[in-house]
Design a protein around this motif. Structure first.
Motif, PDB file in Angstrom:
ATOM      1  N   ARG A 132       9.161  79.909  31.247  1.00 37.35           N
ATOM      2  CA  ARG A 132       7.852  79.290  31.079  1.00 37.35           C
ATOM      3  C   ARG A 132       6.796  78.557  30.501  1.00 37.35           C
ATOM      4  NH1 ARG A 132       7.107  85.911  30.982  1.00 37.35           N
ATOM      5  NH2 ARG A 132       8.783  85.537  29.363  1.00 37.35           N
ATOM      6  N   VAL A 133       7.990  78.222  29.240  1.00 32.78           N
ATOM      7  CA  VAL A 133       7.640  77.552  28.518  1.00 32.78           C
ATOM      8  C   VAL A 133       7.437  75.794  29.027  1.00 32.78           C
ATOM      9  CG1 VAL A 133       7.303  76.825  26.069  1.00 32.78           C
ATOM     10  CG2 VAL A 133       8.094  78.659  26.213  1.00 32.78           C
ATOM     11  N   GLY A 134       6.534  75.336  28.761  1.00 34.70           N
ATOM     12  CA  GLY A 134       5.795  73.842  29.082  1.00 34.70           C
ATOM     13  C   GLY A 134       6.483  73.129  28.292  1.00 34.70           C
ATOM     14  N   GLU A 135       5.175  71.702  28.434  1.00 36.09           N
ATOM     15  CA  GLU A 135       5.543  70.611  27.771  1.00 36.09           C
ATOM     16  C   GLU A 135       4.354  70.941  26.616  1.00 36.09           C
ATOM     17  OE1 GLU A 135       6.780  67.186  27.592  1.00 36.09           O
ATOM     18  OE2 GLU A 135       7.649  68.127  29.468  1.00 36.09           O
ATOM     19  N   ARG A 136       4.704  70.275  25.589  1.00 35.29           N
ATOM     20  CA  ARG A 136       4.359  70.300  24.078  1.00 35.29           C
ATOM     21  C   ARG A 136       2.839  70.156  24.095  1.00 35.29           C
ATOM     22  NH1 ARG A 136       6.514  70.722  18.014  1.00 35.29           N
ATOM     23  NH2 ARG A 136       4.584  71.159  17.281  1.00 35.29           N
ATOM     24  N   VAL A 137       1.385  69.933  24.081  1.00 42.01           N
ATOM     25  CA  VAL A 137       0.588  69.391  23.455  1.00 42.01           C
ATOM     26  C   VAL A 137      -0.201  69.220  22.762  1.00 42.01           C
ATOM     27  CG1 VAL A 137       0.110  70.000  26.956  1.00 42.01           C
ATOM     28  CG2 VAL A 137      -0.903  71.574  24.766  1.00 42.01           C
ATOM     29  N   ASP A 138      -0.804  68.157  22.531  1.00 45.89           N
ATOM     30  CA  ASP A 138      -1.788  68.679  20.951  1.00 45.89           C
ATOM     31  C   ASP A 138      -3.221  69.205  21.116  1.00 45.89           C
ATOM     32  OD1 ASP A 138      -0.225  66.488  20.481  1.00 45.89           O
ATOM     33  OD2 ASP A 138      -1.166  64.566  21.730  1.00 45.89           O
ATOM     34  N   ARG A 139      -3.465  69.173  22.087  1.00 48.85           N
ATOM     35  CA  ARG A 139      -4.999  69.539  22.278  1.00 48.85           C
ATOM     36  C   ARG A 139      -4.977  70.839  22.736  1.00 48.85           C
ATOM     37  NH1 ARG A 139      -9.557  68.130  19.772  1.00 48.85           N
ATOM     38  NH2 ARG A 139      -8.141  66.842  18.463  1.00 48.85           N
ATOM     39  N   VAL A 140      -5.583  71.826  23.122  1.00 52.07           N
ATOM     40  CA  VAL A 140      -7.051  72.799  24.007  1.00 52.07           C
ATOM     41  C   VAL A 140      -8.030  72.647  23.872  1.00 52.07           C
ATOM     42  CG1 VAL A 140      -6.442  74.532  25.216  1.00 52.07           C
ATOM     43  CG2 VAL A 140      -4.165  73.535  25.030  1.00 52.07           C
ATOM     44  N   CYS A 141      -8.847  72.446  24.666  1.00 48.71           N
ATOM     45  CA  CYS A 141     -10.587  72.381  24.514  1.00 48.71           C
ATOM     46  C   CYS A 141     -11.581  73.883  25.552  1.00 48.71           C
ATOM     47  CB  CYS A 141     -11.439  71.322  25.107  1.00 48.71           C
ATOM     48  SG  CYS A 141     -10.994  69.419  23.459  1.00 48.71           S
ATOM     49  N   PHE A 142     -12.196  74.564  24.587  1.00 44.54           N
ATOM     50  CA  PHE A 142     -12.204  76.062  25.620  1.00 44.54           C
ATOM     51  C   PHE A 142     -14.016  75.507  25.856  1.00 44.54           C
ATOM     52  CE2 PHE A 142      -8.675  77.685  23.520  1.00 44.54           C
ATOM     53  CZ  PHE A 142      -8.259  77.903  24.665  1.00 44.54           C
ATOM     54  N   ALA A 143     -14.494  75.604  27.120  1.00 48.65           N
ATOM     55  CA  ALA A 143     -15.134  75.008  27.440  1.00 48.65           C
ATOM     56  C   ALA A 143     -16.305  76.260  26.666  1.00 48.65           C
ATOM     57  CB  ALA A 143     -15.861  75.720  28.725  1.00 48.65           C
ATOM     58  N   THR A 169      -6.106  72.349  17.803  1.00 46.35           N
ATOM     59  CA  THR A 169      -5.105  71.928  17.356  1.00 46.35           C
ATOM     60  C   THR A 169      -3.911  72.737  16.745  1.00 46.35           C
ATOM     61  OG1 THR A 169      -5.894  70.511  15.890  1.00 46.35           O
ATOM     62  CG2 THR A 169      -6.582  69.860  18.370  1.00 46.35           C
ATOM     63  N   ARG A 170      -2.928  72.136  16.752  1.00 44.59           N
ATOM     64  CA  ARG A 170      -1.793  72.079  15.508  1.00 44.59           C
ATOM     65  C   ARG A 170      -2.840  72.328  13.992  1.00 44.59           C
ATOM     66  NH1 ARG A 170       2.378  69.657  12.002  1.00 44.59           N
ATOM     67  NH2 ARG A 170       3.922  71.277  11.632  1.00 44.59           N
ATOM     68  N   GLY A 171      -3.009  73.002  13.317  1.00 46.18           N
ATOM     69  CA  GLY A 171      -3.175  73.268  12.336  1.00 46.18           C
ATOM     70  C   GLY A 171      -4.619  73.901  11.901  1.00 46.18           C
ATOM     71  N   ASP A 172      -5.120  73.795  13.074  1.00 45.98           N
ATOM     72  CA  ASP A 172      -6.351  74.643  12.901  1.00 45.98           C
ATOM     73  C   ASP A 172      -6.146  76.215  12.689  1.00 45.98           C
ATOM     74  OD1 ASP A 172      -7.760  72.493  13.194  1.00 45.98           O
ATOM     75  OD2 ASP A 172      -7.859  72.823  15.331  1.00 45.98           O
ATOM     76  N   SER A 173      -6.801  77.573  13.109  1.00 45.36           N
ATOM     77  CA  SER A 173      -6.497  78.430  12.446  1.00 45.36           C
ATOM     78  C   SER A 173      -7.324  79.533  13.490  1.00 45.36           C
ATOM     79  CB  SER A 173      -7.932  79.320  11.657  1.00 45.36           C
ATOM     80  OG  SER A 173      -6.541  78.440  10.725  1.00 45.36           O
TER      81      SER A 173
END
Length: 144
Positions: free
Chosen positions: A39-50, A104-108
């Motif tokens: 179920r683990v797919g591609e690694r992504v750099d960022r996800v933005c929530f509306a 993103t990676r490094g955020d909390s």
């Protein structure tokens, strides 16, 4: 913790409640083993929530959560090992310092769990958890 921080967390998380029970850490595979899941797919750099995270749930691995974006998009967010509340999360909020609504990676993430028998001014304990990786999540891949 100051009341305005608790209020911010509550607004960001919309008070979403996690479902299900959590397994003990001895029952869970290591992070590396759990990342081998289909179920683990591609690694992504960022996800933005509306506006905010629309849901979340526990992950089979020891250090992470599955966050829901909108109606059907889900992402596995792997957290630092120092995040002790991930498997007992009741509320999740973004650390949105810049107002972008993205992680993103490094955020909390702010993850809270209710303290049963806590006092009226601070009934929750809140962890600030560092994001170490983000992956696409496909729940249907397990059936294939």
């Amino acid at each position: 913790m100051p009341r305005f921080q608790i209020a911010s967390l509550a607004l960001l998380s919309l008070g979403l409640m996690a479902c299900g029970t959590s397994a003990s850490s001895e029952d869970k595979p290591t992070t590396e083993e759990a990342l081998q899941d289909k179920r683990v797919g591609e690694r992504v750099d960022r996800v933005c929530f509306a506006q905010s995270i629309s849901g979340f749930r526990e992950w089979d691995g020891p250090d992470g959560l599955i966050l829901k974006k909108g109606v059907r998009d889900e992402y596995l967010v792997v957290l630092s090992r120092s995040c002790r509340s991930a498997d007992r999360a009741q509320r999740v909020g973004l650390d949105d310092r810049f107002g972008s609504g993205c992680i993103t990676r490094g955020d909390s993430l702010y993850i809270s769990e209710e303290i049963f028998g806590g006092n009226d001014t601070d009934p929750f304990t809140v962890d600030r958890c560092l994001i170490t990786a983000i992956y696409e999540w496909n729940e249907d891949a397990a059936e294939e």
